[in-house]
Design a protein around this motif. Structure first.
Motif, PDB file in Angstrom:
ATOM      1  N   GLU A 266      45.308  67.623  73.599  1.00  0.00           N
ATOM      2  CA  GLU A 266      45.625  67.093  72.496  1.00  0.00           C
ATOM      3  C   GLU A 266      44.768  65.577  72.179  1.00  0.00           C
ATOM      4  OE1 GLU A 266      49.075  65.929  72.021  1.00  0.00           O
ATOM      5  OE2 GLU A 266      49.466  68.462  71.201  1.00  0.00           O
ATOM      6  N   ASP A 267      44.126  65.374  71.138  1.00  0.00           N
ATOM      7  CA  ASP A 267      43.484  63.973  70.970  1.00  0.00           C
ATOM      8  C   ASP A 267      43.514  63.070  69.590  1.00  0.00           C
ATOM      9  OD1 ASP A 267      40.852  64.548  69.566  1.00  0.00           O
ATOM     10  OD2 ASP A 267      40.177  65.377  71.646  1.00  0.00           O
ATOM     11  N   PHE A 268      43.488  61.682  69.119  1.00  0.00           N
ATOM     12  CA  PHE A 268      42.991  61.939  68.063  1.00  0.00           C
ATOM     13  C   PHE A 268      42.060  60.329  67.889  1.00  0.00           C
ATOM     14  CE2 PHE A 268      46.888  59.320  69.668  1.00  0.00           C
ATOM     15  CZ  PHE A 268      46.895  58.074  69.962  1.00  0.00           C
ATOM     16  N   GLU A 269      41.977  59.923  67.004  1.00  0.00           N
ATOM     17  CA  GLU A 269      41.079  58.702  66.492  1.00  0.00           C
ATOM     18  C   GLU A 269      42.479  58.327  65.305  1.00  0.00           C
ATOM     19  OE1 GLU A 269      36.642  57.374  65.849  1.00  0.00           O
ATOM     20  OE2 GLU A 269      37.589  58.460  64.492  1.00  0.00           O
ATOM     21  N   ASP A 270      42.246  56.693  65.793  1.00  0.00           N
ATOM     22  CA  ASP A 270      42.873  55.587  64.662  1.00  0.00           C
ATOM     23  C   ASP A 270      41.938  54.586  63.861  1.00  0.00           C
ATOM     24  OD1 ASP A 270      44.081  54.893  63.386  1.00  0.00           O
ATOM     25  OD2 ASP A 270      46.507  54.566  64.322  1.00  0.00           O
ATOM     26  N   ARG A 271      41.128  54.827  62.798  1.00  0.00           N
ATOM     27  CA  ARG A 271      40.403  53.777  61.871  1.00  0.00           C
ATOM     28  C   ARG A 271      41.235  52.942  61.453  1.00  0.00           C
ATOM     29  NH1 ARG A 271      34.314  55.859  61.096  1.00  0.00           N
ATOM     30  NH2 ARG A 271      33.719  57.171  62.611  1.00  0.00           N
ATOM     31  N   PHE A 272      41.160  51.652  61.957  1.00  0.00           N
ATOM     32  CA  PHE A 272      42.027  50.543  61.590  1.00  0.00           C
ATOM     33  C   PHE A 272      41.555  49.616  60.990  1.00  0.00           C
ATOM     34  CE2 PHE A 272      46.045  47.847  60.266  1.00  0.00           C
ATOM     35  CZ  PHE A 272      46.445  48.167  59.792  1.00  0.00           C
ATOM     36  N   GLN A 273      40.411  49.743  60.423  1.00  0.00           N
ATOM     37  CA  GLN A 273      39.399  48.419  60.145  1.00  0.00           C
ATOM     38  C   GLN A 273      39.250  47.933  58.776  1.00  0.00           C
ATOM     39  OE1 GLN A 273      36.293  51.548  62.383  1.00  0.00           O
ATOM     40  NE2 GLN A 273      35.623  50.524  59.968  1.00  0.00           N
ATOM     41  N   TRP A 274      38.708  46.008  59.258  1.00  0.00           N
ATOM     42  CA  TRP A 274      38.600  45.690  58.324  1.00  0.00           C
ATOM     43  C   TRP A 274      37.484  44.574  57.633  1.00  0.00           C
ATOM     44  CZ3 TRP A 274      41.217  45.082  62.572  1.00  0.00           C
ATOM     45  CH2 TRP A 274      40.908  43.475  63.369  1.00  0.00           C
ATOM     46  N   VAL A 275      37.381  44.048  57.024  1.00  0.00           N
ATOM     47  CA  VAL A 275      35.473  43.412  56.735  1.00  0.00           C
ATOM     48  C   VAL A 275      36.415  40.938  56.565  1.00  0.00           C
ATOM     49  CG1 VAL A 275      33.836  42.751  54.942  1.00  0.00           C
ATOM     50  CG2 VAL A 275      34.717  45.004  55.871  1.00  0.00           C
ATOM     51  N   ASP A 276      35.403  40.941  57.375  1.00  0.00           N
ATOM     52  CA  ASP A 276      35.733  39.250  57.128  1.00  0.00           C
ATOM     53  C   ASP A 276      34.134  38.636  56.442  1.00  0.00           C
ATOM     54  OD1 ASP A 276      38.059  39.377  58.784  1.00  0.00           O
ATOM     55  OD2 ASP A 276      36.926  38.942  60.394  1.00  0.00           O
ATOM     56  N   GLY A 277      34.457  37.657  55.836  1.00  0.00           N
ATOM     57  CA  GLY A 277      33.241  37.323  55.175  1.00  0.00           C
ATOM     58  C   GLY A 277      33.140  35.799  55.885  1.00  0.00           C
ATOM     59  N   PHE A 278      31.171  36.290  55.791  1.00  0.00           N
ATOM     60  CA  PHE A 278      31.080  35.175  56.296  1.00  0.00           C
ATOM     61  C   PHE A 278      29.723  34.373  55.230  1.00  0.00           C
ATOM     62  CE2 PHE A 278      32.709  36.828  59.991  1.00  0.00           C
ATOM     63  CZ  PHE A 278      33.111  35.830  60.588  1.00  0.00           C
ATOM     64  N   ALA A 279      28.938  32.489  55.714  1.00  0.00           N
ATOM     65  CA  ALA A 279      27.636  32.723  54.969  1.00  0.00           C
ATOM     66  C   ALA A 279      26.777  31.976  55.662  1.00  0.00           C
ATOM     67  CB  ALA A 279      28.652  32.024  53.896  1.00  0.00           C
ATOM     68  N   ILE A 280      25.227  31.631  55.563  1.00  0.00           N
ATOM     69  CA  ILE A 280      24.553  31.229  56.047  1.00  0.00           C
ATOM     70  C   ILE A 280      24.602  30.086  55.709  1.00  0.00           C
ATOM     71  CG2 ILE A 280      22.443  30.944  56.725  1.00  0.00           C
ATOM     72  CD1 ILE A 280      23.621  33.416  58.250  1.00  0.00           C
ATOM     73  N   GLN A 281      24.502  28.692  56.397  1.00  0.00           N
ATOM     74  CA  GLN A 281      24.728  26.787  55.399  1.00  0.00           C
ATOM     75  C   GLN A 281      24.078  26.524  56.997  1.00  0.00           C
ATOM     76  OE1 GLN A 281      28.368  25.706  54.785  1.00  0.00           O
ATOM     77  NE2 GLN A 281      28.967  27.043  53.474  1.00  0.00           N
ATOM     78  N   ASN A 282      22.941  25.629  56.410  1.00  0.00           N
ATOM     79  CA  ASN A 282      22.217  25.713  57.030  1.00  0.00           C
ATOM     80  C   ASN A 282      21.523  25.935  58.335  1.00  0.00           C
ATOM     81  OD1 ASN A 282      22.226  23.194  56.121  1.00  0.00           O
ATOM     82  ND2 ASN A 282      23.971  22.320  56.095  1.00  0.00           N
ATOM     83  N   GLY A 283      21.169  27.530  58.578  1.00  0.00           N
ATOM     84  CA  GLY A 283      21.427  27.890  59.765  1.00  0.00           C
ATOM     85  C   GLY A 283      21.793  28.513  60.768  1.00  0.00           C
ATOM     86  N   ASN A 284      23.412  28.179  60.489  1.00  0.00           N
ATOM     87  CA  ASN A 284      24.426  28.826  61.040  1.00  0.00           C
ATOM     88  C   ASN A 284      24.496  30.169  60.407  1.00  0.00           C
ATOM     89  OD1 ASN A 284      24.241  27.303  63.534  1.00  0.00           O
ATOM     90  ND2 ASN A 284      24.581  25.188  61.744  1.00  0.00           N
ATOM     91  N   MET A 285      26.419  30.597  60.688  1.00  0.00           N
ATOM     92  CA  MET A 285      26.465  31.288  60.009  1.00  0.00           C
ATOM     93  C   MET A 285      28.456  31.079  60.324  1.00  0.00           C
ATOM     94  SD  MET A 285      27.013  35.562  61.203  1.00  0.00           S
ATOM     95  CE  MET A 285      27.813  36.449  60.050  1.00  0.00           C
ATOM     96  N   ILE A 286      28.882  30.868  59.228  1.00  0.00           N
ATOM     97  CA  ILE A 286      30.286  30.133  58.975  1.00  0.00           C
ATOM     98  C   ILE A 286      31.631  31.337  58.650  1.00  0.00           C
ATOM     99  CG2 ILE A 286      29.452  27.667  59.257  1.00  0.00           C
ATOM    100  CD1 ILE A 286      30.166  27.902  56.510  1.00  0.00           C
ATOM    101  N   GLN A 287      32.718  30.850  59.006  1.00  0.00           N
ATOM    102  CA  GLN A 287      33.758  32.144  58.089  1.00  0.00           C
ATOM    103  C   GLN A 287      34.022  31.184  57.399  1.00  0.00           C
ATOM    104  OE1 GLN A 287      36.218  34.095  60.966  1.00  0.00           O
ATOM    105  NE2 GLN A 287      37.074  35.321  59.845  1.00  0.00           N
ATOM    106  N   THR A 288      34.415  32.155  55.775  1.00  0.00           N
ATOM    107  CA  THR A 288      34.521  31.917  54.713  1.00  0.00           C
ATOM    108  C   THR A 288      35.361  32.587  54.279  1.00  0.00           C
ATOM    109  OG1 THR A 288      32.885  33.058  53.606  1.00  0.00           O
ATOM    110  CG2 THR A 288      32.447  30.697  54.069  1.00  0.00           C
ATOM    111  N   SER A 289      36.196  33.834  55.129  1.00  0.00           N
ATOM    112  CA  SER A 289      37.343  34.509  54.349  1.00  0.00           C
ATOM    113  C   SER A 289      37.566  35.398  55.420  1.00  0.00           C
ATOM    114  CB  SER A 289      36.991  35.752  53.772  1.00  0.00           C
ATOM    115  OG  SER A 289      36.092  36.416  53.660  1.00  0.00           O
TER     116      SER A 289
END
Length: 736
Positions: free
Chosen positions: A400-423
């Motif tokens: 027996e086997d299983f795969e459980d996908r429980f995923q999400w997406v975070d938001g980011f932005a580029i500011q002055n050449g850097n990557m910052i999280q926004t949500s």
């Protein structure tokens, strides 16, 4: 814990799997022989006397280069296709005889005779691969020789035999440090007594990585730890009915700052070891646990049973850039890098050249959990009948086997050449589904020896039930309000037949025919992959020369591919039907001892693989592009060639190895390969050397990509990615 106890109780209540006849101990380890309940072949001698193509990589061969990358270990094995990814072999892509190498999902992969992919039936993509430093030998089976092992029987099967409990008190240590601050350390310790044996081992690999992220001090390497313990209790060696019970416990963890984001052609040409700032937050965090119980019983001199009960748990979260949305629509990273002109604004965003609004960059948490568990029993019975010598191998497995996908997406932005999280996303709002499988398998193989002939008829049976439970992105609590359930079942017999003719000790000829099979997906009524496979070969072992030449033909009535993001697709994992196809080829392996000397050894080994593929249908594929009858299958190099020269003299042991891989296409096509769908050919040379201070202590060095060639290995998942540049490691190895 209750499940582990249940497996233990089940093991104690049943008989077991007999891959070989044992001696006084469960395990006897020699330089070219591994006799163990974990081995399928066990020696080069047995590999060369099977009615099918079989390759055995011995402990002595593994010590030559001390590779920790299975892609390099297999570089001299004919018929094997390797698609490198991050340069360290953390998640190798392996195909055999024309099967897709993507995530090693089309071949049967085992450790100690047990399926080791995270979910072999329901989600076979191998995001976990065992740490190869702790392996004692490798067994590669192709053609009719693999009929006992499944569920994938088209290309071949791989079994990795882990370090065995030693017969006497002993230990090993290997430690090295090298370029890119790459460090490796391995230690084991074990002993056997009259009724008890044990082995404990620890392995660590880590590196800063060889790529540099724009405008970031973040390292691009990895750190991984692997712990294993084995304990065996056994009856007296001279007991009338010898038995043993072995417990294996394994735990590994790894974090690597790896990405799916590659480079455009222009950026790769300028600096192949660059990474865009858009990949700055990318990493994969994994954890793997295994418990396995092996019971061995030998009721009499001719009969053995080995039973293995096992459970593998794997968890991983690959957090990586998925798309860019500057307007109303998302653009995948694959599309951006395929056409940076059309998607110039998105390209300027991921390279940090333009600022973006909040949440313009979507970083997906590909959070998944896997479980695989089961019990398998194999019996081996040897008997004589008239003028024939017979060996019957038979077994059954419930899995027996299983795969459980429980995923999400975070938001980011580029500011002055850097990557910052926004949500911050909510877990379960991206993919929220469970795919599971229940499978019963059985096999029987009869080896009948008459005079100089060995006949090997066999059959495999697979009964598979696949289920998908999709809760949707609005049901993060999994109440089941909008639950969509699909189910697919497969019931198949997989026959095979092989014949071996031994002319004398120097020559043998073999041929085999068998059915190739690969399980379907969860879509109702979806057909399994099916093929008719044949091979014919000759082996020579005379004086200082040994070799094998094999020709094979695989005719697919229904070839399948998978829509994986790792293969350049959307990442649904759904299978697609590619219709009829043919794969045919030639495999050559030859070794010659150049010097007839007792004091100096100079072995030369050559291997060559020719693979010719042809799709015979017209269709649109999510990863192969628009397919036309006569197109070649992508990511299969037509020609591969490897050469290894060794040198042994007194306290010195050295070797140099070169591997050539032909240019290959990344989209289906024929004729000349278009530049934007091509990975160029390469020839990479590695070298190693050891100096023995004593019989048990040696200084060592290992060099990969000796001439620092800059070469591409793939255009997927998204964009070009490089092979490992020149690397050198130096250290010490000792045993006691």
């Amino acid at each position: 814990m209750k499940k582990y106890i249940s497996i233990l109780a089940l093991t104690l209540a049943t008989g077991t799997i007999g891959f070989s006849q044992e001696t006084k101990k469960d395990t006897l380890v020699l330089e070219t022989v591994v006799i163990s309940t974990d081995a399928l072949v066990g020696s080069k001698f047995k590999a060369k006397n099977r009615a099918g193509s079989t390759h055995f990589i011995s402990p002595a061969e593994l010590k030559t280069f001390n590779y920790d990358d299975v892609s390099r270990i297999f570089r001299t094995v004919p018929g094997v296709t390797i698609q490198e990814e991050e340069g360290f072999g953390l998640r190798p892509n392996i195909g055999m005889r024309g099967t897709s190498p993507n995530r090693t999902e089309k071949i049967t992969v085992m450790e100690d005779g047990v399926l080791i992919a995270p979910a072999p039936y329901s989600a076979p993509a191998a995001y976990y691969f065992p740490t190869v430093n702790r392996m004692q030998s490798f067994e590669i089976l192709k053609g009719g020789s693999q009929i006992q092992y499944g569920p994938y029987t088209t290309g071949g099967a791989i079994n990795m035999v882990s370090s065995q409990i030693p017969s006497n008190f002993s230990g090993n240590f290997v430690g090295s440090v090298g370029r890119f601050n790459t460090k490796k350390s391995y230690v084991n310790l074990g002993d056997s007594f009259k009724n008890f044996g044990y082995l404990v081992e620890y392995n660590n690999r880590n590196s800063d990585g060889f790529k540099t992220i724009d405008n970031s001090a973040k390292k691009t390497g990895f750190n991984g730890n692997d712990y294993v313990a084995k304990f065996r209790v056994n009856s007296n060696p001279d007991a009338k009915i010898y038995q043993s019970l072995t417990m294996k416990l394994q735990f590994s963890e790894e974090i690597s700052n790896e990405t799916y984001l590659g480079l455009t052609q222009a950026d790769f040409d300028a600096n192949p070891y660059r990474r865009y700032i858009g990949s700055n937050e990318d990493y994969i965090d994994t954890e793997h646990k295994q418990i396995m119980l092996t019971h061995f019983i030998k009721p009499n001199a001719n009969l053995t049973f080995t039973t293995k009960a096992y459970r593998n748990d794997f968890a991983r979260n690959w957090y990586k850039l998925d798309y860019v949305r500057l307007g109303t629509s998302r653009v995948s990273i694959n599309n951006i890098l395929e056409d940076p002109t059309t998607y110039q604004a998105e390209y300027l965003a991921i390279t940090g050249q333009n600022n973006t609004v909040n949440n313009a960059l979507g970083v997906k948490a590909n959070n998944r959990e896997y479980e695989a568990k089961g019990i398998q029993t194999v019996g081996n019975y040897k008997f004589n009948l008239g003028k024939t010598t017979n060996e019957l191998d038979f077994g059954v497995r419930y899995h027996e086997d299983f795969e459980d996908r429980f995923q999400w997406v975070d938001g980011f932005a580029i500011q002055n050449g850097n990557m910052i999280q926004t949500s911050f996303g909510t877990p379960g709002t991206d993919a929220n589904r469970i795919v599971s499988a229940k499978a019963t398998a059985a096999h029987a193989l009869w080896n009948l020896v008459y005079n100089k002939f060995t006949f090997s008829p066999g059959v495999r049976y697979e009964n598979i039930k696949l289920t998908s439970e999709n809760y949707g992105s609005n049901d993060v609590d999994r109440v089941g309000t909008n639950l969509v359930v699909t189910e697919n079942k497969t019931d198949v017999w997989i026959p095979g037949f092989g014949v071996l003719y031994s002319h004398n000790d120097s020559y043998n000829f073999f041929a085999s025919v068998h059915k190739g099979f690969s399980p379907p997906g969860t879509t109702v009524g979806e057909d399994a992959e099916s093929s008719f496979n044949t091979e014919i070969g000759i082996r020579i072992n005379k004086n200082r020369f040994s070799g094998e030449l094999v020709g094979y033909y695989n005719g697919f009535s229904n070839l399948q591919g998978a829509d994986n993001m790792s293969g350049g697709g959307s990442g649904t994992g759904d299978l697609f039907n590619a219709g009829k196809a043919t794969v045919k080829g030639i495999e050559l392996l030859a070794s010659y001892q150049l010097l007839n000397s007792k004091s100096i050894e100079l072995p030369l080994t050559l291997s060559y693989t020719l693979t010719d593929t042809e799709l015979q249908s017209n269709f649109n594929s999510p990863i192969w592009g628009t397919v036309t009858d006569g197109d070649e299958i992508p990511y299969i190099a037509k020609n591969q060639f490897a050469v290894t020269l060794g040198f042994k003299y007194k306290k010195w042991d050295a070797a140099v190895s070169g591997k050539y891989v032909d240019a290959f296409r990344t989209l289906a096509g024929q004729g000349e390969i278009a530049p934007n769908a091509k990975v160029d050919s390469n020839f990479i040379v590695d070298a190693s050397a050891k100096f023995f201070l004593t019989k048990k202590v040696a200084l060592m060095t290992n060099m990969i990509n000796l001439f620092d060639s800059k070469y591409a290995v793939s255009r997927v998942p998204a964009g070009l990615r490089p092979g490992h540049p020149f690397g050198i490691n130096a250290g010490i190895m000792a045993r006691f």
